[in-house]
Design an enzyme around this catalytic site. Structure first.
Site, PDB file in Angstrom:
ATOM      1  N   CYS B  85      -2.447  -2.266   1.759  1.00  0.00           N
ATOM      2  CA  CYS B  85      -1.904  -1.347   0.762  1.00  0.00           C
ATOM      3  C   CYS B  85      -1.789   0.071   1.303  1.00  0.00           C
ATOM      4  O   CYS B  85      -1.250   0.951   0.631  1.00  0.00           O
ATOM      5  CB  CYS B  85      -2.750  -1.365  -0.501  1.00  0.00           C
ATOM      6  SG  CYS B  85      -2.928  -3.029  -1.156  1.00  0.00           S
ATOM      7  N   HIS B 334       2.564  -0.416  -8.338  1.00  0.00           N
ATOM      8  CA  HIS B 334       1.960  -0.525  -7.011  1.00  0.00           C
ATOM      9  C   HIS B 334       2.708  -1.527  -6.127  1.00  0.00           C
ATOM     10  O   HIS B 334       2.193  -2.597  -5.817  1.00  0.00           O
ATOM     11  CB  HIS B 334       0.483  -0.916  -7.171  1.00  0.00           C
ATOM     12  CG  HIS B 334      -0.288  -1.009  -5.898  1.00  0.00           C
ATOM     13  ND1 HIS B 334       0.012  -0.274  -4.767  1.00  0.00           N
ATOM     14  CD2 HIS B 334      -1.378  -1.770  -5.557  1.00  0.00           C
ATOM     15  CE1 HIS B 334      -0.850  -0.584  -3.798  1.00  0.00           C
ATOM     16  NE2 HIS B 334      -1.693  -1.476  -4.248  1.00  0.00           N
TER      17      HIS B 334
END
Lengths: 386, 386
Positions: B85, B334
């Site tokens: 991420c 996200h």
């Protein structure tokens, strides 16, 4: 930009290792490399991992810290680079840039791929991800078929023959047979190379590189500090990475790779040398036609002369410009994410006179060409002991 | 190392876009960014792509040249960075390094992820690849369960409560509701946040960030040249990337992330500031507990005080240290590979006074914290207009 040296190398054998995982291979290469460069994990300032498709082949992503921490390297930037089959060439390029610009001193590059745990059709599908999946792959292309089209066009344009392609395979297998770390240590004859079963016409089985597991690692330091770590440093004289279209149908001419031409022009300029100054090279022979085109794009021969030049023996170990003395991707093996780093290791072994039975006498200036996909990524590196 | 400035930003909205592909999203963000920085594709010296799992989510690998050529950027190094991420935070870090060290002048960073074309169980499986698949994932862990263990331990050690976690969600949803590009523009109450359905105890649905499609881009240049491109340059005052173990069970203490501490210490030192000098921040709230721990690891509050600090309103838009005025991963969305670059964009919007209804009055020094996995990768960036 300050001078940079390779101070350590490390490799696993290439092959099919059903009982070895991706991390185990990467750690073996990394540990050998640190030992070879007399460097402790705590001395490493940054870690770059070259890997193409670990998530698809081996079910693990986020691979850089996964491997660096297993090597005892903690805290420092640990970054995975993906550039198809040029992944670890690109990792090496970015590592070089970091050291040359003074951001880091000691940088470890590891390249790894673990391919053989997947069945061959799935391997082909994963490799196709380096091409344009929404276009050429959807239409049924595999990498063998893309390079078959390239070969067919090269034949049409320049009169390249099946015999020229086979000559690449025969030479690289002759070299690989002398490499104890090669996957297929098997001498083949011209007759065998010509008559083998077809894969994608005009390419047959011996025109295609191997599906492999393996890892390779390289340690870099500022040249002025190299003496702390090794008495056989090898200088990075020139290096460049270049890019181009992924899909073959976007290229105006499929018999040449602009990214190879651009990267090599930059690398020659940086090194202050001409193609004729190169004494040996590791070229990206994912398919035999790719080695022939690389000879041309790198300026070693005129366009269309790569085939005849090979058939005449100039690129043999005993020729004027030995190419792929390691056996190349063809015989040494092609764990895609490891290939770029392995090319550097193989050149360094020659330049240190550590290449055993395949040692060549002239080894002061070596070139590595690492290609991604059907030419969308390329890294060219020139090493020297001069 | 020379000073570096952000000279352009560009983002797509975040959300579920069934009719948009990965490349289309990345190109939209990249084109907006080039336009925002008044830069032609031919002026770009290098291209960095942050992407976590394009091959698994969208069936396409070799993504850097695939996207750069679609933006009209050809020839230059085009490199994909994968750090879970933190992929585009890391891409931004390496782009910064290249400009700061004088290797490149103009560098474009694009982060992208296209997640919603896969069913949720498959998304969860792909995301799990950022953890240790041979250990914790094989044993049944998902990222929600890993962060649930972290939250449970934080509760045990420091008395953090469900209410503290819910306060993060309520605040970030309040911010996201004002962000036209946010995926979930929905104000929620403390009651809703407390009572929502459980995902992995003690985390419920509102403690978890979203599954998203989206892209974000940032353009960098030497600060001395910034005036050629923009009248609102933002300086990169400090930046660092750090690494740690991938598997949670290798960490001596799961209530703190050493990579965040290390990266922020380096970034503060480089910027010459203390945590108290930061005026706003975008933190990696993949789960509400992650924002609470980030407040502590970044030195904004003492260990264990992240929850109470949030509940007391200090991190609200109207508080002393506004956190995630964009809505954060929680409400903005996200798309993992885009998140790091999007954080930079959101800070720059505040620092340029372009944040519309969510504009905060103090915006001279902003910090972005981009976390990979359960803390194995972290990039901390400090931006300033001072």
């Amino acid at each position: 930009m300050r001078p940079v040296a390779v101070i350590g190398i490390g490799k696993t054998p290439f092959g099919a290792f059903p009982d070895r995982g991706l991390r185990s291979l990467a750690v073996e290469a990394g540990e050998k490399c640190l030992k070879n460069g007399q460097t402790a994990p705590s001395q490493v300032d940054a870690f770059f991992l070259g890997n193409f498709a670990g998530p698809s082949f081996a079910g693990q992503n986020h691979l850089a810290p996964y491997i660096s921490t297993a090597l005892g390297i903690q805290g420092v930037p640990a970054t995975r680079i993906e550039a198809a089959c040029a992944s670890s060439g690109s990792a090496f390029f970015h590592a070089f840039t970091g050291v040359a610009s003074g951001v880091y001193d000691i940088v470890l590059v590891v390249g790894v791929e673990k391919m053989t745990s997947q069945p061959t059709p799935r391997v082909t599908e994963i490799l196709a991800g380096a091409g344009d999946c929404s276009g050429e792959v959807k239409a049924g292309s595999t990498f063998a078929s893309l390079f078959a089209m390239i070969a067919r066009r090269h034949m049409h344009e320049f009169g390249t023959t099946r015999q020229h392609l086979a000559a690449v395979a025969v030479k690289n297998h002759a070299n690989g047979a002398l490499n104890p770390d090669a996957q297929m240590r098997k001498v083949i004859t011209m007759e065998q190379a010509m008559a083998c079963k077809p894969i994608a016409d005009p390419l047959n089985l011996y025109d295609c590189s191997l599906i492999s597991d393996g890892a390779a690692a390289v340690l870099l330091a500022p040249a002025e500090r190299a003496g702390e770590f090794t008495d056989k440093p090898v200088r990075v004289m020139g290096i460049a990475q270049a890019s181009d279209f992924v899909a073959l149908d976007q290229k105006p001419d499929i018999t040449t790779f602009p990214a190879v031409r651009l990267a090599s022009e930059k690398a020659y300029r940086m090194a202050g040398i001409a193609p004729a100054d190169v004494q040996l090279a590791e070229l990206h022979d994912c398919f035999t036609i790719a080695e022939i085109i690389a000879l041309e794009d790198l300026g070693f021969v005129e366009r269309g002369q790569g085939g005849p030049y090979t058939l005449e023996g100039h690129t043999a170990r005993t020729g004027g410009l030995p190419i792929n003395t390691s056996g190349g991707l063809k015989s040494k093996g092609h764990p895609v994410g490891a290939t770029g780093a392995a090319q550097i290791c193989d050149l360094v072994m020659q330049m240190r006179c550590e290449a055993g039975d395949r040692q060549v006498p002239r080894h002061s200036v070596g070139l590595a060409e690492n290609l991604g996909g059907s030419g969308a990524s390329c890294v060219v590196t020139i090493l020297g002991t001069v």
